[in-house]
Scaffold this motif. Structure first.
Motif, PDB file in Angstrom:
ATOM      1  N   ASN A 190     -13.055  -5.864  18.888  1.00 14.97           N
ATOM      2  CA  ASN A 190     -13.588  -4.963  19.920  1.00 14.97           C
ATOM      3  C   ASN A 190     -12.589  -3.873  20.292  1.00 14.97           C
ATOM      4  OD1 ASN A 190     -16.077  -6.237  20.205  1.00 14.97           O
ATOM      5  ND2 ASN A 190     -15.301  -7.665  21.733  1.00 14.97           N
ATOM      6  N   CYS A 191     -11.966  -3.276  19.323  1.00 16.96           N
ATOM      7  CA  CYS A 191     -10.992  -2.204  19.583  1.00 16.96           C
ATOM      8  C   CYS A 191     -11.638  -0.858  19.246  1.00 16.96           C
ATOM      9  CB  CYS A 191      -9.724  -2.405  18.759  1.00 16.96           C
ATOM     10  SG  CYS A 191      -8.795  -3.879  19.213  1.00 16.96           S
ATOM     11  N   PRO A 192     -12.186  -0.153  20.238  1.00 13.33           N
ATOM     12  CA  PRO A 192     -12.948   1.066  19.957  1.00 13.33           C
ATOM     13  C   PRO A 192     -12.085   2.239  19.499  1.00 13.33           C
ATOM     14  CG  PRO A 192     -12.714   0.770  22.322  1.00 13.33           C
ATOM     15  CD  PRO A 192     -12.154  -0.461  21.678  1.00 13.33           C
ATOM     16  N   THR A 193     -10.777   2.217  19.786  1.00 14.57           N
ATOM     17  CA  THR A 193      -9.938   3.353  19.394  1.00 14.57           C
ATOM     18  C   THR A 193      -9.281   3.142  18.031  1.00 14.57           C
ATOM     19  OG1 THR A 193      -8.036   2.414  20.587  1.00 14.57           O
ATOM     20  CG2 THR A 193      -9.453   3.938  21.792  1.00 14.57           C
ATOM     21  N   LEU A 194      -9.447   1.964  17.443  1.00 10.36           N
ATOM     22  CA  LEU A 194      -8.906   1.733  16.108  1.00 10.36           C
ATOM     23  C   LEU A 194      -9.742   2.493  15.083  1.00 10.36           C
ATOM     24  CD1 LEU A 194      -6.845   0.002  14.377  1.00 10.36           C
ATOM     25  CD2 LEU A 194      -8.785  -1.537  14.011  1.00 10.36           C
ATOM     26  N   GLU A 195      -9.070   3.271  14.241  1.00 10.47           N
ATOM     27  CA  GLU A 195      -9.757   4.058  13.226  1.00 10.47           C
ATOM     28  C   GLU A 195      -9.145   3.786  11.859  1.00 10.47           C
ATOM     29  OE1 GLU A 195      -9.609   8.085  14.575  1.00 10.47           O
ATOM     30  OE2 GLU A 195     -11.022   7.732  16.217  1.00 10.47           O
ATOM     31  N   GLY A 196      -9.680   4.472  10.865  1.00 10.12           N
ATOM     32  CA  GLY A 196      -9.269   4.224   9.496  1.00 10.12           C
ATOM     33  C   GLY A 196      -7.798   4.492   9.236  1.00 10.12           C
ATOM     34  N   GLU A 197      -7.230   5.494   9.919  1.00 11.54           N
ATOM     35  CA  GLU A 197      -5.827   5.838   9.687  1.00 11.54           C
ATOM     36  C   GLU A 197      -4.896   4.678  10.013  1.00 11.54           C
ATOM     37  OE1 GLU A 197      -7.975   7.539  11.343  1.00 11.54           O
ATOM     38  OE2 GLU A 197      -8.134   9.547  10.441  1.00 11.54           O
ATOM     39  N   GLN A 198      -5.205   3.944  11.075  1.00 12.97           N
ATOM     40  CA  GLN A 198      -4.353   2.827  11.460  1.00 12.97           C
ATOM     41  C   GLN A 198      -4.450   1.677  10.447  1.00 12.97           C
ATOM     42  OE1 GLN A 198      -6.562   4.138  14.102  1.00 12.97           O
ATOM     43  NE2 GLN A 198      -4.898   5.570  14.450  1.00 12.97           N
ATOM     44  N   VAL A 199      -5.639   1.465   9.910  1.00  8.11           N
ATOM     45  CA  VAL A 199      -5.792   0.427   8.899  1.00  8.11           C
ATOM     46  C   VAL A 199      -5.013   0.797   7.639  1.00  8.11           C
ATOM     47  CG1 VAL A 199      -7.436  -0.831   7.462  1.00  8.11           C
ATOM     48  CG2 VAL A 199      -8.044  -0.219   9.811  1.00  8.11           C
ATOM     49  N   GLU A 200      -5.055   2.056   7.262  1.00  7.76           N
ATOM     50  CA  GLU A 200      -4.308   2.509   6.096  1.00  7.76           C
ATOM     51  C   GLU A 200      -2.809   2.332   6.311  1.00  7.76           C
ATOM     52  OE1 GLU A 200      -5.389   6.365   4.650  1.00  7.76           O
ATOM     53  OE2 GLU A 200      -7.507   6.062   5.086  1.00  7.76           O
ATOM     54  N   ALA A 201      -2.323   2.631   7.528  1.00 12.08           N
ATOM     55  CA  ALA A 201      -0.895   2.458   7.825  1.00 12.08           C
ATOM     56  C   ALA A 201      -0.504   0.979   7.746  1.00 12.08           C
ATOM     57  CB  ALA A 201      -0.563   3.016   9.206  1.00 12.08           C
ATOM     58  N   ALA A 202      -1.398   0.106   8.208  1.00 14.39           N
ATOM     59  CA  ALA A 202      -1.103  -1.330   8.189  1.00 14.39           C
ATOM     60  C   ALA A 202      -1.070  -1.882   6.771  1.00 14.39           C
ATOM     61  CB  ALA A 202      -2.138  -2.085   9.014  1.00 14.39           C
ATOM     62  N   SER A 203      -1.648  -1.171   5.815  1.00 21.82           N
ATOM     63  CA  SER A 203      -1.676  -1.657   4.434  1.00 21.82           C
ATOM     64  C   SER A 203      -0.281  -1.719   3.827  1.00 21.82           C
ATOM     65  CB  SER A 203      -2.581  -0.775   3.568  1.00 21.82           C
ATOM     66  OG  SER A 203      -2.051   0.535   3.445  1.00 21.82           O
ATOM     67  N   HIS A 204       0.722  -1.129   4.489  1.00 16.95           N
ATOM     68  CA  HIS A 204       2.112  -1.223   4.030  1.00 16.95           C
ATOM     69  C   HIS A 204       2.734  -2.574   4.382  1.00 16.95           C
ATOM     70  CE1 HIS A 204       2.227   2.975   2.835  1.00 16.95           C
ATOM     71  NE2 HIS A 204       1.724   3.322   4.007  1.00 16.95           N
ATOM     72  N   LEU A 205       2.038  -3.384   5.186  1.00 14.76           N
ATOM     73  CA  LEU A 205       2.549  -4.703   5.564  1.00 14.76           C
ATOM     74  C   LEU A 205       2.247  -5.678   4.425  1.00 14.76           C
ATOM     75  CD1 LEU A 205       1.310  -4.750   9.284  1.00 14.76           C
ATOM     76  CD2 LEU A 205       3.500  -3.943   8.386  1.00 14.76           C
ATOM     77  N   THR A 206       3.133  -5.758   3.481  1.00 19.74           N
ATOM     78  CA  THR A 206       2.875  -6.509   2.250  1.00 19.74           C
ATOM     79  C   THR A 206       2.802  -8.019   2.477  1.00 19.74           C
ATOM     80  OG1 THR A 206       5.255  -6.518   1.797  1.00 19.74           O
ATOM     81  CG2 THR A 206       3.938  -4.747   0.809  1.00 19.74           C
ATOM     82  N   SER A 228      -8.423  -3.116   0.563  1.00 15.65           N
ATOM     83  CA  SER A 228      -8.174  -3.634  -0.781  1.00 15.65           C
ATOM     84  C   SER A 228      -6.700  -3.584  -1.158  1.00 15.65           C
ATOM     85  CB  SER A 228      -8.991  -2.850  -1.812  1.00 15.65           C
ATOM     86  OG  SER A 228      -8.609  -1.479  -1.817  1.00 15.65           O
ATOM     87  N   ARG A 229      -5.872  -2.882  -0.367  1.00 14.69           N
ATOM     88  CA  ARG A 229      -4.433  -2.810  -0.643  1.00 14.69           C
ATOM     89  C   ARG A 229      -3.681  -4.017  -0.078  1.00 14.69           C
ATOM     90  NH1 ARG A 229      -3.583   3.282   1.737  1.00 14.69           N
ATOM     91  NH2 ARG A 229      -5.340   4.287   0.646  1.00 14.69           N
ATOM     92  N   PHE A 230      -4.336  -4.802   0.777  1.00 11.50           N
ATOM     93  CA  PHE A 230      -3.692  -5.989   1.352  1.00 11.50           C
ATOM     94  C   PHE A 230      -3.762  -7.127   0.328  1.00 11.50           C
ATOM     95  CE2 PHE A 230      -5.091  -3.463   4.948  1.00 11.50           C
ATOM     96  CZ  PHE A 230      -4.081  -3.595   5.880  1.00 11.50           C
ATOM     97  N   THR A 231      -2.982  -7.042  -0.696  1.00 14.41           N
ATOM     98  CA  THR A 231      -3.139  -7.935  -1.847  1.00 14.41           C
ATOM     99  C   THR A 231      -2.798  -9.396  -1.546  1.00 14.41           C
ATOM    100  OG1 THR A 231      -0.912  -7.313  -2.547  1.00 14.41           O
ATOM    101  CG2 THR A 231      -2.765  -6.101  -3.510  1.00 14.41           C
ATOM    102  N   ALA A 232      -2.081  -9.666  -0.448  1.00 17.85           N
ATOM    103  CA  ALA A 232      -1.707 -11.043  -0.126  1.00 17.85           C
ATOM    104  C   ALA A 232      -2.716 -11.726   0.789  1.00 17.85           C
ATOM    105  CB  ALA A 232      -0.319 -11.081   0.521  1.00 17.85           C
ATOM    106  N   LEU A 233      -3.795 -11.039   1.168  1.00 20.45           N
ATOM    107  CA  LEU A 233      -4.753 -11.593   2.131  1.00 20.45           C
ATOM    108  C   LEU A 233      -5.405 -12.869   1.615  1.00 20.45           C
ATOM    109  CD1 LEU A 233      -6.811  -8.653   3.706  1.00 20.45           C
ATOM    110  CD2 LEU A 233      -4.988 -10.003   4.740  1.00 20.45           C
ATOM    111  N   ASP A 254     -10.493  -7.030  -5.608  1.00 16.38           N
ATOM    112  CA  ASP A 254      -9.089  -6.981  -6.031  1.00 16.38           C
ATOM    113  C   ASP A 254      -8.225  -7.965  -5.248  1.00 16.38           C
ATOM    114  OD1 ASP A 254      -9.664  -4.962  -7.841  1.00 16.38           O
ATOM    115  OD2 ASP A 254      -9.286  -3.369  -6.371  1.00 16.38           O
ATOM    116  N   LEU A 255      -8.769  -8.522  -4.173  1.00 20.07           N
ATOM    117  CA  LEU A 255      -8.007  -9.452  -3.331  1.00 20.07           C
ATOM    118  C   LEU A 255      -8.115 -10.851  -3.933  1.00 20.07           C
ATOM    119  CD1 LEU A 255      -9.171  -8.124   0.155  1.00 20.07           C
ATOM    120  CD2 LEU A 255      -7.146  -7.468  -1.146  1.00 20.07           C
ATOM    121  N   THR A 256      -7.334 -11.112  -4.925  1.00 21.71           N
ATOM    122  CA  THR A 256      -7.478 -12.351  -5.698  1.00 21.71           C
ATOM    123  C   THR A 256      -7.034 -13.587  -4.931  1.00 21.71           C
ATOM    124  OG1 THR A 256      -5.302 -11.929  -6.668  1.00 21.71           O
ATOM    125  CG2 THR A 256      -7.230 -11.143  -7.890  1.00 21.71           C
ATOM    126  N   ALA A 257      -6.266 -13.417  -3.839  1.00 23.64           N
ATOM    127  CA  ALA A 257      -5.823 -14.576  -3.055  1.00 23.64           C
ATOM    128  C   ALA A 257      -6.809 -14.936  -1.948  1.00 23.64           C
ATOM    129  CB  ALA A 257      -4.443 -14.303  -2.448  1.00 23.64           C
TER     130      ALA A 257
END
Length: 275
Positions: A190-206, A228-233, A254-257
């Motif tokens: 329920n985070c209305p101010t969360l947008e795509g840019e923040q999700v893309e930035a979080a994708s660096h959290l390997t 799909s970049r969160f490969t360890a999910l 692509d999220l094989t885990a």
């Protein structure tokens, strides 16, 4: 005569058991035990490791076991729920060295809790933190969050009844998600101010293994593709996200885990996408 003797024995045994039960109840009510203080702390550790839920009844039962366990459990607290910060709490967080989870979800929305978040740094065992989504709209709070280097699970949550009434008053999302390098679990509900840019930035959290984007309706399709970049999910929740499409789900292959995927009420996903 044998039957009378047996009846007398059972009556006496019943009286004895009732007396022991009454004594045990009185001891539990007083917070002490008839067992003395000879149970080793190792046994208590084994009990605590098997607890999935910590309740008041559990706390009382452990305190009534023996004086050793009572003193240990009084100094051990797994979770703090704080509804409002007061002056009397300042400098007291170090009193809770065993706390692993702090819930600030119900603190006042307008309240600036940055100074209190700084105090959480004195809690060496803290690894899970619940925050109101409004904290992500205040720069001071966010800056304080960056210093919580022991936190591995961070959960932002907006109260749905407030969001439905105050959607137009929502601010901007402030945190740079790429700076939360210690996280393994990240949740936005329920985070209305969360947008795509923040999700893309979080994708660096390997190291991220869990991601929850439930009810985040403003995350764009482009932002959801970044998942799909969160490969360890291993666990992913995108339920009630209107912009989850067939192409977004294709990227999740692509999220094989991945072991758990929640697509509840994602009506734009076709049968072809699920296949």
């Amino acid at each position: 005569a044998l039957m009378r003797a047996r009846a007398a024995f059972h009556r006496n045994e019943a009286v004895r058991l009732d007396a022991e039960a009454d004594a045990a109840d009185a001891a539990r009510a007083a917070g002490v035990s008839q067992w003395g203080s000879d149970l080793p702390p190792l046994f208590l550790q084994m009990v605590l490791e098997r607890l999935s839920v910590w309740e008041r009844a559990t706390h009382g039962a452990i305190r009534a076991t023996c004086s050793t366990w009572s003193s240990i459990v009084d100094a051990w607290c797994p979770e703090l729920w704080i509804r409002s910060w007061t002056a009397v709490m300042e400098g007291k967080m170090a009193w809770f060295p065993s706390v692993t989870k702090v819930n600030l979800l119900w603190c006042d929305k307008e309240e600036d809790i940055s100074s209190n978040l700084v105090e959480l740094r004195s809690m060496p065992s803290l690894h899970t933190l619940y925050l109101s989504a409004s904290c992500a709209e205040r720069a001071a709070d966010v800056e304080a969050l960056y210093g919580l280097t022991t936190v591995s699970t961070l959960k932002f949550c907006g109260r749905r009844e407030e969001i439905l009434c105050e959607m137009e008053e929502a601010g901007e999302w402030v945190p740079d998600m790429s700076r939360f390098t210690t996280l393994t679990s990240l949740s936005f509900v329920n985070c209305p101010t969360l947008e795509g840019e923040q999700v893309e930035a979080a994708s660096h959290l390997t190291g991220l293994t869990e991601l929850n984007l439930a009810f985040c309706s403003n995350v764009t399709t482009e932002g959801l593709r970044a998942v799909s970049r969160f490969t360890a999910l291993t666990n992913l929740n995108v339920s009630e996200c209107d912009n989850v499409t067939t192409e977004v789900v294709r990227g999740m292959s692509d999220l094989t885990a991945l072991a758990t995927l929640n697509l509840a009420r994602c009506y734009n996903v076709t049968t072809e996408g699920l296949c």
